[in-house]
Design a protein around this motif. Structure first.
Motif, PDB file in Angstrom:
ATOM      1  N   VAL A 187       0.850  -1.188   0.000  1.00  0.00           N
ATOM      2  CA  VAL A 187       0.000   0.000   0.000  1.00  0.00           C
ATOM      3  C   VAL A 187       0.890   1.244   0.000  1.00  0.00           C
ATOM      4  O   VAL A 187       1.675   1.458   0.928  1.00  0.00           O
ATOM      5  N   ASP A 229      -3.018   4.219  -1.777  1.00  0.00           N
ATOM      6  CA  ASP A 229      -3.667   4.611  -0.521  1.00  0.00           C
ATOM      7  C   ASP A 229      -4.184   6.048  -0.632  1.00  0.00           C
ATOM      8  O   ASP A 229      -3.607   6.979  -0.076  1.00  0.00           O
ATOM      9  N   THR A 234      -8.637   4.728   2.906  1.00  0.00           N
ATOM     10  CA  THR A 234      -7.754   3.757   3.569  1.00  0.00           C
ATOM     11  C   THR A 234      -8.510   2.575   4.157  1.00  0.00           C
ATOM     12  O   THR A 234      -8.128   1.417   3.962  1.00  0.00           O
ATOM     13  N   HIS A 253       0.853   1.487   5.139  1.00  0.00           N
ATOM     14  CA  HIS A 253       0.092   2.318   6.074  1.00  0.00           C
ATOM     15  C   HIS A 253       1.035   3.054   7.020  1.00  0.00           C
ATOM     16  O   HIS A 253       2.185   2.673   7.211  1.00  0.00           O
ATOM     17  N   SER A 259      -4.990   4.905   9.278  1.00  0.00           N
ATOM     18  CA  SER A 259      -4.120   3.731   9.258  1.00  0.00           C
ATOM     19  C   SER A 259      -4.398   2.832  10.455  1.00  0.00           C
ATOM     20  O   SER A 259      -4.394   1.603  10.352  1.00  0.00           O
TER      21      SER A 259
END
Length: 535
Positions: A187, A229, A234, A253, A259
Protein backbone atom coordinates in the motif's frame (compact mmCIF):
# COMPACT_ATOMS: atom_id res chain seq x y z
CA UNK A 1 30.12 -14.56 -12.76
CA UNK A 2 27.39 -15.66 -10.38
CA UNK A 3 28.03 -17.45 -7.10
CA UNK A 4 25.78 -19.57 -4.90
CA UNK A 5 24.92 -18.93 -1.26
CA UNK A 6 22.89 -20.97 1.21
CA UNK A 7 23.34 -18.60 4.16
CA UNK A 8 26.06 -20.69 5.83
CA UNK A 9 29.57 -19.14 5.91
CA UNK A 10 32.25 -21.58 4.74
CA UNK A 11 35.28 -19.45 5.58
CA UNK A 12 35.99 -18.32 9.16
CA UNK A 13 32.38 -18.88 10.29
CA UNK A 14 33.14 -17.33 13.68
CA UNK A 15 33.29 -13.94 11.97
CA UNK A 16 29.92 -14.20 10.26
CA UNK A 17 26.33 -14.87 11.25
CA UNK A 18 24.83 -18.06 9.85
CA UNK A 19 21.37 -17.50 8.36
CA UNK A 20 20.46 -20.64 6.38
CA UNK A 21 18.21 -20.27 3.34
CA UNK A 22 17.59 -22.00 0.03
CA UNK A 23 20.44 -21.75 -2.48
CA UNK A 24 20.46 -18.36 -4.19
CA UNK A 25 22.51 -17.19 -7.19
CA UNK A 26 24.10 -13.77 -6.72
CA UNK A 27 25.72 -11.36 -9.18
CA UNK A 28 27.21 -8.85 -6.72
CA UNK A 29 29.49 -8.99 -3.72
CA UNK A 30 26.84 -9.76 -1.09
CA UNK A 31 24.04 -12.28 -0.96
CA UNK A 32 20.78 -10.39 -1.19
CA UNK A 33 18.99 -13.23 0.61
CA UNK A 34 21.07 -13.09 3.81
CA UNK A 35 23.70 -10.35 3.53
CA UNK A 36 26.79 -12.59 3.66
CA UNK A 37 29.75 -11.29 1.63
CA UNK A 38 31.03 -13.43 -1.23
CA UNK A 39 34.37 -13.92 0.56
CA UNK A 40 32.62 -15.71 3.42
CA UNK A 41 31.19 -18.33 1.09
CA UNK A 42 33.34 -18.96 -1.96
CA UNK A 43 36.89 -17.65 -1.48
CA UNK A 44 38.87 -19.63 1.12
CA UNK A 45 41.80 -17.90 2.71
CA UNK A 46 43.71 -17.59 5.96
CA UNK A 47 42.68 -14.02 6.57
CA UNK A 48 39.39 -13.17 4.88
CA UNK A 49 38.25 -9.56 5.07
CA UNK A 50 35.78 -8.53 7.78
CA UNK A 51 32.06 -8.57 7.00
CA UNK A 52 31.03 -5.93 4.49
CA UNK A 53 29.43 -3.00 6.39
CA UNK A 54 26.05 -3.06 4.69
CA UNK A 55 24.46 -0.71 7.22
CA UNK A 56 22.37 -3.33 8.96
CA UNK A 57 19.06 -1.82 9.97
CA UNK A 58 16.61 -3.18 12.47
CA UNK A 59 13.24 -3.43 10.81
CA UNK A 60 11.53 -2.84 14.12
CA UNK A 61 13.50 0.25 14.98
CA UNK A 62 13.02 1.86 11.60
CA UNK A 63 9.25 2.16 11.83
CA UNK A 64 9.22 5.41 9.95
CA UNK A 65 6.30 6.68 7.99
CA UNK A 66 6.85 6.56 4.24
CA UNK A 67 4.61 9.48 3.31
CA UNK A 68 1.59 7.64 4.57
CA UNK A 69 3.04 4.18 4.02
CA UNK A 70 5.44 2.17 6.16
CA UNK A 71 9.04 1.22 5.55
CA UNK A 72 11.18 -0.93 7.79
CA UNK A 73 14.84 -1.76 7.79
CA UNK A 74 15.71 -5.40 8.14
CA UNK A 75 18.69 -5.56 6.01
CA UNK A 76 20.37 -8.76 6.86
CA UNK A 77 17.67 -10.91 7.91
CA UNK A 78 14.77 -12.33 9.52
CA UNK A 79 15.67 -15.95 9.98
CA UNK A 80 17.65 -16.90 13.06
CA UNK A 81 14.61 -18.81 14.28
CA UNK A 82 13.61 -22.12 12.73
CA UNK A 83 9.90 -22.45 11.92
CA UNK A 84 8.10 -25.03 14.03
CA UNK A 85 6.75 -28.23 12.55
CA UNK A 86 3.36 -26.81 11.67
CA UNK A 87 5.03 -23.99 9.75
CA UNK A 88 7.29 -26.43 7.96
CA UNK A 89 4.66 -28.96 7.02
CA UNK A 90 1.93 -26.46 6.29
CA UNK A 91 -0.39 -27.97 8.92
CA UNK A 92 -2.67 -25.22 10.11
CA UNK A 93 -6.37 -25.10 10.81
CA UNK A 94 -9.01 -23.44 8.65
CA UNK A 95 -6.89 -22.99 5.55
CA UNK A 96 -9.69 -23.30 3.03
CA UNK A 97 -11.10 -19.82 3.43
CA UNK A 98 -7.70 -18.15 3.21
CA UNK A 99 -6.17 -20.02 0.30
CA UNK A 100 -9.09 -20.39 -2.07
CA UNK A 101 -8.32 -18.86 -5.46
CA UNK A 102 -10.58 -16.28 -6.98
CA UNK A 103 -11.18 -18.35 -10.08
CA UNK A 104 -10.89 -16.21 -13.21
CA UNK A 105 -11.07 -12.95 -11.25
CA UNK A 106 -8.64 -10.20 -10.37
CA UNK A 107 -8.57 -8.98 -6.78
CA UNK A 108 -10.06 -5.65 -7.84
CA UNK A 109 -13.02 -7.23 -9.63
CA UNK A 110 -15.20 -7.14 -6.52
CA UNK A 111 -13.41 -4.36 -4.68
CA UNK A 112 -15.18 -1.19 -3.62
CA UNK A 113 -11.95 0.71 -4.31
CA UNK A 114 -11.24 -1.16 -7.55
CA UNK A 115 -9.58 1.80 -9.38
CA UNK A 116 -6.92 1.91 -6.64
CA UNK A 117 -5.89 -1.75 -6.81
CA UNK A 118 -3.94 -3.58 -9.51
CA UNK A 119 -2.11 -6.84 -10.05
CA UNK A 120 -1.14 -5.67 -13.53
CA UNK A 121 -4.55 -5.26 -15.18
CA UNK A 122 -4.51 -1.47 -14.84
CA UNK A 123 -1.82 1.20 -14.68
CA UNK A 124 -1.72 3.23 -11.46
CA UNK A 125 1.45 5.20 -12.26
CA UNK A 126 0.69 6.63 -15.69
CA UNK A 127 2.40 9.41 -17.61
CA UNK A 128 5.85 7.89 -18.03
CA UNK A 129 7.87 7.41 -21.18
CA UNK A 130 6.83 3.73 -21.38
CA UNK A 131 3.10 4.46 -21.14
CA UNK A 132 2.18 2.88 -24.48
CA UNK A 133 3.96 -0.39 -23.69
CA UNK A 134 2.53 -0.44 -20.17
CA UNK A 135 -1.02 0.03 -21.37
CA UNK A 136 -0.49 -2.76 -23.90
CA UNK A 137 0.82 -4.96 -21.09
CA UNK A 138 -2.23 -4.17 -18.97
CA UNK A 139 -4.55 -5.04 -21.86
CA UNK A 140 -2.84 -8.42 -22.28
CA UNK A 141 -2.99 -8.94 -18.51
CA UNK A 142 -6.75 -8.32 -18.52
CA UNK A 143 -7.13 -10.99 -21.21
CA UNK A 144 -4.89 -13.36 -19.21
CA UNK A 145 -2.62 -13.63 -22.20
CA UNK A 146 0.41 -14.08 -19.99
CA UNK A 147 3.03 -14.48 -22.71
CA UNK A 148 1.90 -11.27 -24.37
CA UNK A 149 1.71 -9.46 -21.03
CA UNK A 150 5.25 -10.57 -20.22
CA UNK A 151 6.50 -9.42 -23.64
CA UNK A 152 4.79 -6.02 -23.40
CA UNK A 153 5.95 -5.36 -19.84
CA UNK A 154 9.48 -6.45 -20.79
CA UNK A 155 9.39 -3.89 -23.60
CA UNK A 156 8.17 -1.24 -21.14
CA UNK A 157 10.99 -2.10 -18.73
CA UNK A 158 13.54 -1.56 -21.50
CA UNK A 159 12.00 1.79 -22.40
CA UNK A 160 11.91 2.98 -18.79
CA UNK A 161 14.23 0.96 -16.57
CA UNK A 162 13.51 3.27 -13.63
CA UNK A 163 9.78 2.39 -13.40
CA UNK A 164 9.05 -0.09 -10.58
CA UNK A 165 5.38 -0.60 -11.48
CA UNK A 166 6.41 -2.15 -14.81
CA UNK A 167 8.81 -4.61 -13.19
CA UNK A 168 6.29 -5.64 -10.56
CA UNK A 169 3.63 -6.33 -13.18
CA UNK A 170 6.18 -8.21 -15.29
CA UNK A 171 6.92 -10.48 -12.34
CA UNK A 172 3.20 -10.76 -11.59
CA UNK A 173 2.47 -11.92 -15.15
CA UNK A 174 5.18 -14.55 -14.81
CA UNK A 175 3.78 -15.61 -11.43
CA UNK A 176 0.28 -15.88 -12.87
CA UNK A 177 1.57 -17.93 -15.81
CA UNK A 178 3.36 -20.28 -13.41
CA UNK A 179 0.15 -20.56 -11.38
CA UNK A 180 -0.86 -20.32 -7.72
CA UNK A 181 1.34 -17.34 -6.76
CA UNK A 182 2.12 -16.16 -3.24
CA UNK A 183 0.30 -12.84 -3.08
CA UNK A 184 1.01 -9.84 -0.87
CA UNK A 185 -0.21 -6.24 -1.13
CA UNK A 186 1.96 -3.13 -0.91
CA UNK A 187 0.00 0.00 0.00
CA UNK A 188 1.62 3.25 -1.19
CA UNK A 189 0.47 6.89 -1.49
CA UNK A 190 0.50 7.26 -5.27
CA UNK A 191 -2.03 10.13 -5.35
CA UNK A 192 -0.39 12.04 -2.51
CA UNK A 193 3.24 11.50 -3.48
CA UNK A 194 4.03 9.54 -6.61
CA UNK A 195 7.78 9.96 -6.11
CA UNK A 196 7.70 8.48 -2.61
CA UNK A 197 5.44 5.68 -3.81
CA UNK A 198 7.91 4.82 -6.57
CA UNK A 199 10.78 4.75 -4.09
CA UNK A 200 8.91 2.23 -1.95
CA UNK A 201 7.88 0.15 -4.96
CA UNK A 202 11.48 0.00 -6.19
CA UNK A 203 12.44 -1.78 -2.99
CA UNK A 204 9.50 -4.16 -3.21
CA UNK A 205 10.15 -4.84 -6.91
CA UNK A 206 13.82 -5.51 -6.28
CA UNK A 207 13.12 -8.16 -3.66
CA UNK A 208 10.29 -9.69 -5.70
CA UNK A 209 12.70 -10.17 -8.58
CA UNK A 210 15.31 -11.68 -6.25
CA UNK A 211 12.83 -14.07 -4.68
CA UNK A 212 11.25 -15.21 -7.94
CA UNK A 213 14.65 -16.26 -9.28
CA UNK A 214 14.91 -18.75 -6.41
CA UNK A 215 11.53 -19.24 -4.65
CA UNK A 216 11.53 -21.05 -1.32
CA UNK A 217 8.12 -22.55 -2.07
CA UNK A 218 8.61 -24.66 -5.22
CA UNK A 219 6.38 -23.64 -8.12
CA UNK A 220 4.94 -20.58 -6.35
CA UNK A 221 6.30 -17.17 -7.30
CA UNK A 222 5.74 -13.91 -5.45
CA UNK A 223 2.98 -11.61 -6.71
CA UNK A 224 2.69 -8.03 -5.45
CA UNK A 225 -0.63 -6.22 -5.59
CA UNK A 226 -0.05 -2.46 -5.81
CA UNK A 227 -2.58 -0.37 -3.87
CA UNK A 228 -2.92 3.40 -4.06
CA UNK A 229 -3.67 4.61 -0.52
CA UNK A 230 -5.85 7.54 -1.53
CA UNK A 231 -6.92 9.94 1.20
CA UNK A 232 -10.30 8.98 2.58
CA UNK A 233 -10.17 5.46 1.14
CA UNK A 234 -7.75 3.76 3.57
CA UNK A 235 -10.33 1.75 5.54
CA UNK A 236 -12.23 0.79 2.39
CA UNK A 237 -8.97 -0.44 0.86
CA UNK A 238 -8.22 -2.49 3.96
CA UNK A 239 -11.63 -4.16 3.75
CA UNK A 240 -11.09 -4.89 0.05
CA UNK A 241 -7.81 -6.64 0.85
CA UNK A 242 -9.44 -8.59 3.68
CA UNK A 243 -12.15 -9.69 1.24
CA UNK A 244 -9.51 -10.95 -1.22
CA UNK A 245 -8.53 -14.37 0.19
CA UNK A 246 -5.48 -14.67 -2.04
CA UNK A 247 -3.78 -11.80 -0.21
CA UNK A 248 -1.65 -13.39 2.52
CA UNK A 249 -0.07 -10.25 3.95
CA UNK A 250 0.02 -6.46 3.65
CA UNK A 251 2.87 -3.99 3.78
CA UNK A 252 2.22 -0.30 4.31
CA UNK A 253 0.09 2.32 6.07
CA UNK A 254 1.30 4.97 8.48
CA UNK A 255 0.46 6.13 11.98
CA UNK A 256 -2.56 8.35 11.34
CA UNK A 257 -6.06 7.51 12.58
CA UNK A 258 -7.13 6.04 9.23
CA UNK A 259 -4.12 3.73 9.26
CA UNK A 260 -4.99 2.65 12.80
CA UNK A 261 -8.52 1.79 11.65
CA UNK A 262 -7.05 -0.16 8.73
CA UNK A 263 -4.77 -2.15 11.06
CA UNK A 264 -7.76 -2.96 13.27
CA UNK A 265 -9.56 -4.25 10.18
CA UNK A 266 -6.65 -6.54 9.36
CA UNK A 267 -6.35 -7.71 12.97
CA UNK A 268 -10.02 -8.62 13.16
CA UNK A 269 -9.76 -10.61 9.93
CA UNK A 270 -6.50 -12.33 10.80
CA UNK A 271 -4.51 -10.75 7.97
CA UNK A 272 -0.90 -9.90 8.82
CA UNK A 273 0.14 -6.31 8.14
CA UNK A 274 3.64 -4.93 8.68
CA UNK A 275 3.27 -1.30 9.66
CA UNK A 276 4.88 1.17 12.09
CA UNK A 277 1.93 0.64 14.44
CA UNK A 278 1.58 -3.13 14.22
CA UNK A 279 5.03 -4.38 15.26
CA UNK A 280 7.33 -4.25 18.26
CA UNK A 281 10.94 -5.14 18.97
CA UNK A 282 12.70 -6.54 22.01
CA UNK A 283 16.45 -6.72 22.60
CA UNK A 284 17.95 -9.25 25.01
CA UNK A 285 21.17 -9.04 27.02
CA UNK A 286 23.16 -10.55 24.15
CA UNK A 287 21.92 -7.81 21.79
CA UNK A 288 19.67 -10.23 19.91
CA UNK A 289 16.60 -8.57 18.46
CA UNK A 290 13.19 -10.15 17.99
CA UNK A 291 10.41 -8.65 15.90
CA UNK A 292 6.81 -9.44 16.75
CA UNK A 293 3.50 -8.57 15.21
CA UNK A 294 1.43 -6.97 17.99
CA UNK A 295 -2.15 -5.86 18.42
CA UNK A 296 -2.76 -2.13 18.69
CA UNK A 297 -4.02 -2.39 22.26
CA UNK A 298 -1.18 -4.65 23.40
CA UNK A 299 1.97 -3.09 22.01
CA UNK A 300 4.38 -1.77 24.61
CA UNK A 301 7.31 -0.79 22.42
CA UNK A 302 6.11 1.43 19.61
CA UNK A 303 8.63 1.28 16.80
CA UNK A 304 8.23 4.86 15.69
CA UNK A 305 8.90 6.21 19.17
CA UNK A 306 12.02 4.07 19.59
CA UNK A 307 13.37 5.25 16.25
CA UNK A 308 12.53 8.91 16.86
CA UNK A 309 14.23 8.80 20.25
CA UNK A 310 17.42 7.74 18.50
CA UNK A 311 16.89 10.53 15.97
CA UNK A 312 16.65 12.97 18.87
CA UNK A 313 19.87 11.68 20.41
CA UNK A 314 21.77 11.76 17.13
CA UNK A 315 20.58 15.25 16.18
CA UNK A 316 21.34 16.62 19.65
CA UNK A 317 24.86 15.19 19.64
CA UNK A 318 25.59 16.35 16.09
CA UNK A 319 24.27 19.86 16.71
CA UNK A 320 26.23 20.27 19.92
CA UNK A 321 29.41 18.92 18.34
CA UNK A 322 29.24 21.16 15.27
CA UNK A 323 27.50 24.25 16.67
CA UNK A 324 28.49 24.21 20.33
CA UNK A 325 26.72 25.15 22.41
CA UNK A 326 23.69 24.09 20.38
CA UNK A 327 20.73 26.46 20.61
CA UNK A 328 17.95 24.85 18.58
CA UNK A 329 14.67 26.26 17.27
CA UNK A 330 12.19 23.55 16.30
CA UNK A 331 9.58 23.95 13.57
CA UNK A 332 6.94 21.22 13.83
CA UNK A 333 3.27 20.40 13.21
CA UNK A 334 1.17 19.41 16.22
CA UNK A 335 -1.45 17.92 13.88
CA UNK A 336 1.07 15.27 12.76
CA UNK A 337 1.85 12.46 15.22
CA UNK A 338 5.25 11.91 13.58
CA UNK A 339 6.14 15.60 13.79
CA UNK A 340 4.79 16.04 17.32
CA UNK A 341 6.62 13.00 18.69
CA UNK A 342 9.87 14.03 17.04
CA UNK A 343 9.59 17.50 18.56
CA UNK A 344 8.87 16.12 22.04
CA UNK A 345 11.83 13.74 21.88
CA UNK A 346 14.15 16.50 20.69
CA UNK A 347 13.03 18.62 23.64
CA UNK A 348 13.95 15.71 25.92
CA UNK A 349 17.25 14.77 24.27
CA UNK A 350 18.88 18.11 23.42
CA UNK A 351 19.57 19.13 27.06
CA UNK A 352 21.23 15.74 27.63
CA UNK A 353 23.79 16.71 24.98
CA UNK A 354 24.44 20.07 26.68
CA UNK A 355 22.31 21.96 24.20
CA UNK A 356 19.08 23.88 24.65
CA UNK A 357 15.78 24.49 22.88
CA UNK A 358 15.27 28.22 22.46
CA UNK A 359 11.97 28.26 20.59
CA UNK A 360 9.21 25.94 19.33
CA UNK A 361 7.18 27.01 16.28
CA UNK A 362 3.95 25.10 15.58
CA UNK A 363 3.03 24.99 11.89
CA UNK A 364 -0.28 23.22 12.34
CA UNK A 365 -3.05 23.55 9.78
CA UNK A 366 -4.65 26.99 9.78
CA UNK A 367 -1.79 28.64 11.64
CA UNK A 368 -0.53 31.95 10.28
CA UNK A 369 2.95 31.45 8.92
CA UNK A 370 5.43 33.89 7.48
CA UNK A 371 8.78 32.20 6.97
CA UNK A 372 10.81 35.42 6.95
CA UNK A 373 9.45 36.73 10.25
CA UNK A 374 9.53 33.25 11.83
CA UNK A 375 13.21 32.80 11.04
CA UNK A 376 13.96 36.32 12.24
CA UNK A 377 12.19 35.58 15.53
CA UNK A 378 14.16 32.39 16.24
CA UNK A 379 17.41 34.10 15.28
CA UNK A 380 16.67 36.93 17.72
CA UNK A 381 15.89 34.31 20.36
CA UNK A 382 19.48 33.13 20.09
CA UNK A 383 19.09 30.04 17.91
CA UNK A 384 22.08 28.83 15.92
CA UNK A 385 20.33 25.71 14.56
CA UNK A 386 16.90 25.26 12.97
CA UNK A 387 15.51 21.74 13.13
CA UNK A 388 12.55 21.15 10.83
CA UNK A 389 10.48 18.32 12.28
CA UNK A 390 8.09 18.74 9.40
CA UNK A 391 5.20 16.51 8.42
CA UNK A 392 4.85 14.69 5.12
CA UNK A 393 2.94 17.51 3.42
CA UNK A 394 5.10 20.43 4.54
CA UNK A 395 8.07 20.31 2.19
CA UNK A 396 7.02 23.66 0.70
CA UNK A 397 7.07 25.30 4.13
CA UNK A 398 10.45 23.76 4.87
CA UNK A 399 11.81 25.22 1.63
CA UNK A 400 10.35 28.62 2.54
CA UNK A 401 12.16 28.43 5.90
CA UNK A 402 15.41 27.55 4.15
CA UNK A 403 15.04 30.43 1.70
CA UNK A 404 14.32 32.90 4.50
CA UNK A 405 17.28 31.55 6.43
CA UNK A 406 19.57 32.14 3.45
CA UNK A 407 18.87 35.86 3.77
CA UNK A 408 19.57 35.87 7.52
CA UNK A 409 22.93 37.22 8.70
CA UNK A 410 24.49 35.00 9.81
CA UNK A 411 22.37 32.09 8.49
CA UNK A 412 21.48 29.36 10.95
CA UNK A 413 22.46 25.72 10.46
CA UNK A 414 19.58 23.67 8.98
CA UNK A 415 18.62 20.17 10.08
CA UNK A 416 15.56 17.99 9.58
CA UNK A 417 13.94 14.57 9.64
CA UNK A 418 13.46 11.91 7.00
CA UNK A 419 10.27 13.46 5.59
CA UNK A 420 12.43 16.14 3.94
CA UNK A 421 14.46 13.51 2.07
CA UNK A 422 12.62 14.35 -1.07
CA UNK A 423 13.58 15.36 -4.64
CA UNK A 424 11.50 18.54 -4.26
CA UNK A 425 13.66 19.60 -1.34
CA UNK A 426 16.74 19.57 -3.56
CA UNK A 427 15.10 20.92 -6.71
CA UNK A 428 12.94 23.70 -5.28
CA UNK A 429 15.25 24.51 -2.38
CA UNK A 430 18.09 25.41 -4.76
CA UNK A 431 21.04 27.07 -2.98
CA UNK A 432 18.98 27.67 0.17
CA UNK A 433 19.20 24.01 1.16
CA UNK A 434 22.99 23.78 0.81
CA UNK A 435 24.42 21.95 3.86
CA UNK A 436 20.97 20.87 5.09
CA UNK A 437 21.53 17.84 7.35
CA UNK A 438 18.83 15.16 7.62
CA UNK A 439 18.46 12.15 9.93
CA UNK A 440 17.33 9.14 7.87
CA UNK A 441 16.93 5.36 8.44
CA UNK A 442 19.45 4.43 5.73
CA UNK A 443 21.78 6.31 3.46
CA UNK A 444 23.26 5.66 0.05
CA UNK A 445 27.02 5.11 0.08
CA UNK A 446 29.16 4.48 -2.97
CA UNK A 447 31.05 1.58 -1.37
CA UNK A 448 27.95 -0.18 -0.04
CA UNK A 449 27.15 -3.28 -2.16
CA UNK A 450 23.38 -2.85 -1.87
CA UNK A 451 23.67 0.80 -2.91
CA UNK A 452 25.72 -0.21 -5.94
CA UNK A 453 23.45 -3.01 -7.10
CA UNK A 454 20.20 -1.12 -6.56
CA UNK A 455 21.57 1.97 -8.30
CA UNK A 456 22.65 -0.10 -11.30
CA UNK A 457 19.21 -1.70 -11.58
CA UNK A 458 17.29 1.57 -11.19
CA UNK A 459 19.88 3.64 -13.06
CA UNK A 460 20.40 6.16 -10.29
CA UNK A 461 20.76 6.53 -6.56
CA UNK A 462 18.10 4.90 -4.42
CA UNK A 463 16.66 6.35 -1.22
CA UNK A 464 16.13 5.03 2.28
CA UNK A 465 12.54 4.27 1.29
CA UNK A 466 13.79 1.82 -1.34
CA UNK A 467 16.21 0.13 1.06
CA UNK A 468 13.70 -0.23 3.88
CA UNK A 469 10.93 -1.38 1.52
CA UNK A 470 13.29 -4.06 0.20
CA UNK A 471 13.82 -5.23 3.78
CA UNK A 472 10.15 -5.16 4.70
CA UNK A 473 9.16 -7.09 1.57
CA UNK A 474 11.84 -9.64 2.43
CA UNK A 475 10.43 -10.02 5.96
CA UNK A 476 6.83 -10.38 4.86
CA UNK A 477 7.79 -12.85 2.14
CA UNK A 478 9.67 -14.96 4.68
CA UNK A 479 6.53 -15.14 6.79
CA UNK A 480 4.24 -15.87 3.84
CA UNK A 481 6.48 -18.57 2.39
CA UNK A 482 6.94 -20.29 5.77
CA UNK A 483 3.29 -21.38 5.61
CA UNK A 484 1.30 -19.93 2.68
CA UNK A 485 -1.89 -19.20 4.59
CA UNK A 486 -3.09 -16.18 6.48
CA UNK A 487 -3.03 -18.15 9.73
CA UNK A 488 0.50 -19.39 9.08
CA UNK A 489 1.76 -15.91 8.22
CA UNK A 490 0.28 -14.37 11.37
CA UNK A 491 1.65 -17.25 13.47
CA UNK A 492 5.15 -16.77 12.06
CA UNK A 493 5.15 -13.06 12.86
CA UNK A 494 3.39 -13.18 16.23
CA UNK A 495 5.74 -15.91 17.46
CA UNK A 496 8.57 -13.55 16.76
CA UNK A 497 11.27 -13.36 14.13
CA UNK A 498 14.77 -13.23 15.55
CA UNK A 499 17.26 -10.98 13.83
CA UNK A 500 20.74 -12.33 14.42
CA UNK A 501 24.00 -10.43 14.13
CA UNK A 502 26.65 -8.44 15.98
CA UNK A 503 26.23 -5.24 17.94
CA UNK A 504 27.82 -3.36 15.03
CA UNK A 505 25.04 -4.51 12.76
CA UNK A 506 22.45 -2.93 15.00
CA UNK A 507 24.02 0.52 14.96
CA UNK A 508 20.61 2.19 14.73
CA UNK A 509 20.27 1.43 18.41
CA UNK A 510 23.18 3.81 18.93
CA UNK A 511 23.10 6.41 16.20
CA UNK A 512 20.94 7.33 13.19
CA UNK A 513 22.60 7.89 9.79
CA UNK A 514 22.91 11.52 8.71
CA UNK A 515 23.08 12.97 5.19
CA UNK A 516 23.95 16.45 3.97
CA UNK A 517 22.86 18.37 0.87
CA UNK A 518 26.05 19.02 -1.11
CA UNK A 519 26.81 19.95 -4.69
CA UNK A 520 27.13 16.99 -7.05
CA UNK A 521 25.97 15.36 -10.26
CA UNK A 522 23.93 12.53 -8.72
CA UNK A 523 20.95 14.51 -7.49
CA UNK A 524 17.49 14.62 -9.09
CA UNK A 525 17.02 16.30 -12.49
CA UNK A 526 16.85 20.05 -12.06
CA UNK A 527 19.11 20.24 -9.02
CA UNK A 528 22.85 20.61 -8.61
CA UNK A 529 22.62 19.13 -5.10
CA UNK A 530 22.58 15.59 -3.77
CA UNK A 531 22.39 13.98 -0.33
CA UNK A 532 25.73 12.51 0.74
CA UNK A 533 26.57 10.63 3.92
CA UNK A 534 27.85 12.62 6.88
CA UNK A 535 30.87 10.75 8.19
Amino acid sequence: MTWSCDGVPKNNPEQYSSIPHSTYENDGQICLMCGLPKEAVVSPGKSPPPPIPVKQILMAVVGVVVIGGGGFGLYKAFSGKTPDSSQTTGEVTSTTSTTAALSGEFLSSKAVSAPLISQGEKILLAGGKADAEKQAGAAAFVGKNWDDAIAKYEAAAKTDANDPETKIYLNNATAQKTGNPLTIAVVVPISASADAAKEVLRGAALYQDQYNKSPTVPGRLLEIVIVNDEVGKTVSIAQDLVNSPNVLGVLGHGIDSSSQDAIKTYETAGLAAISPISSSVSIDAANKATLKLTKLLEKTDEMLKVYLQKVGETVANYANKNHSPAAIAIFYNSDSLYSKQLKELLVAEVPKASGKIVKEVDLKAGATFDAKSAVADVSQAGANVIFMAMGKDQVEQAIAIAQANKETVPPLALMGGSELYNPNTLVKGEDAIKDLVLAVPWRWEKDDPFSKQASEIWQGRVSWRTATAFDATQALTAAVSSNPTREGTVKFLTTGTQISGTAKEFDLLKEIPLVKAVEGKDGPPGSKYQFDAVK
